[in-house]
Design a protein around this motif. Structure first.
Motif, mmCIF file in Angstrom:
data_model
loop_
_atom_site.group_PDB
_atom_site.id
_atom_site.type_symbol
_atom_site.label_atom_id
_atom_site.label_comp_id
_atom_site.label_asym_id
_atom_site.label_seq_id
_atom_site.Cartn_x
_atom_site.Cartn_y
_atom_site.Cartn_z
ATOM 1 N N UNK A 91 1.199 -1.020 -0.342
ATOM 2 C CA UNK A 91 -0.276 0.160 0.288
ATOM 3 C C UNK A 91 0.605 1.943 -0.279
ATOM 4 N N UNK A 92 -0.289 2.413 -0.450
ATOM 5 C CA UNK A 92 0.887 3.985 0.237
ATOM 6 C C UNK A 92 0.658 3.451 1.479
ATOM 7 N N UNK A 93 1.512 4.066 2.133
ATOM 8 C CA UNK A 93 1.604 4.943 3.720
ATOM 9 C C UNK A 93 1.737 6.622 3.692
ATOM 10 N N UNK A 94 0.550 6.397 4.704
ATOM 11 C CA UNK A 94 0.142 8.013 5.280
ATOM 12 C C UNK A 94 0.625 8.359 6.590
ATOM 13 N N UNK A 95 1.269 9.326 6.934
ATOM 14 C CA UNK A 95 1.064 9.361 8.580
ATOM 15 C C UNK A 95 0.602 10.938 8.483
ATOM 16 N N UNK A 96 0.318 11.179 9.818
ATOM 17 C CA UNK A 96 -1.401 12.116 9.849
ATOM 18 C C UNK A 96 -1.442 12.654 11.810
ATOM 19 N N UNK A 97 -1.755 13.381 11.329
ATOM 20 C CA UNK A 97 -1.666 14.206 12.903
ATOM 21 C C UNK A 97 -3.209 14.701 13.124
ATOM 22 N N UNK A 98 -3.769 14.536 14.515
ATOM 23 C CA UNK A 98 -5.000 15.433 14.871
ATOM 24 C C UNK A 98 -4.802 15.929 16.032
ATOM 25 N N UNK A 99 -4.998 17.334 16.436
ATOM 26 C CA UNK A 99 -5.102 17.934 17.794
ATOM 27 C C UNK A 99 -6.657 17.381 18.092
ATOM 28 N N UNK A 100 -6.500 16.317 19.109
ATOM 29 C CA UNK A 100 -6.709 16.033 20.374
ATOM 30 C C UNK A 100 -7.772 14.360 19.411
ATOM 31 N N UNK A 101 -8.063 13.973 20.985
ATOM 32 C CA UNK A 101 -8.675 12.558 20.835
ATOM 33 C C UNK A 101 -10.240 12.199 20.348
ATOM 34 N N UNK A 102 -10.479 11.226 19.797
ATOM 35 C CA UNK A 102 -11.878 10.967 19.760
ATOM 36 C C UNK A 102 -12.034 9.759 19.582
ATOM 37 N N UNK A 103 -13.663 8.758 19.682
ATOM 38 C CA UNK A 103 -14.007 7.376 19.423
ATOM 39 C C UNK A 103 -13.572 7.238 18.088
ATOM 40 N N UNK A 104 -13.389 8.192 16.622
ATOM 41 C CA UNK A 104 -13.839 8.292 15.238
ATOM 42 C C UNK A 104 -12.601 8.415 15.169
ATOM 43 N N UNK A 105 -11.636 7.886 15.843
ATOM 44 C CA UNK A 105 -10.055 7.720 15.236
ATOM 45 C C UNK A 105 -9.567 7.380 13.639
ATOM 46 N N UNK A 106 -10.451 5.742 13.655
ATOM 47 C CA UNK A 106 -10.542 5.363 12.273
ATOM 48 C C UNK A 106 -10.931 5.900 10.946
ATOM 49 N N UNK A 107 -11.403 6.792 10.930
ATOM 50 C CA UNK A 107 -12.143 7.951 9.816
ATOM 51 C C UNK A 107 -10.569 8.456 9.215
ATOM 52 N N UNK A 108 -10.386 8.716 8.315
ATOM 53 C CA UNK A 108 -9.103 9.423 8.208
ATOM 54 C C UNK A 108 -9.954 10.970 7.946
ATOM 55 N N UNK A 109 -11.172 11.462 7.874
ATOM 56 C CA UNK A 109 -11.874 12.720 7.795
ATOM 57 C C UNK A 109 -11.740 13.139 8.506
#
Length: 124
Positions: A91-109
């Motif tokens: 696959x093509x692997x992407x790193x990502x960042x988000x500010x804050x945690x929530x239970x929708x972390x599996x959702x790339x949006x």
């Protein structure tokens, strides 16, 4: 926040790779960091995430016990150690960042920042 991933390549089944991702623009010590992947012809999917303070780790079931995510806040880095690689990890692997945690972390949006992707190919 700008993210740049590296470390992909071609590896045989059972082999290992370490992906690295460097963040710039601002410190990411307070961000959740993660990895997603997009297999050929498929949608992007969650692979792993690590929280900012407690460093809790989360993985998709298919990589548990084989992959490990780690972060270095001093160097603004996140890593993905991949072992016992299988052809289905291609696959093509992407790193990502988000500010804050929530239970929708599996959702790339729900993620705020993305790296450019690095190709991982596992040959059978």
């Amino acid at each position: 926040v700008q993210l740049q991933a590296s470390g992909g390549g071609l590896v045989q089944t059972g082999g290992s790779l370490r992906l690295s991702c460097v963040a710039s623009g601002r410190p990411v010590s307070n961000y959740v960091l993660g990895w997603f992947r997009q297999p050929p012809g498929k949608e992007r999917e969650f692979v792993a995430a690590i929280t900012s303070v407690t460093r809790n780790e989360y993985y998709v079931d298919s990589v548990k016990g084989r992959f490990a995510i780690a972060r270095d806040n001093d160097d603004n880095m996140v890593y993905l150690d991949m072992n016992s690689l299988k052809p289905e990890d291609t696959a093509v692997y992407y790193c990502s960042a988000r500010f804050g945690w929530s239970l929708d972390y599996r959702n790339d949006e729900s993620w705020d920042y993305w790296g450019q992707g690095t190709q991982v190919t596992v040959s059978s």
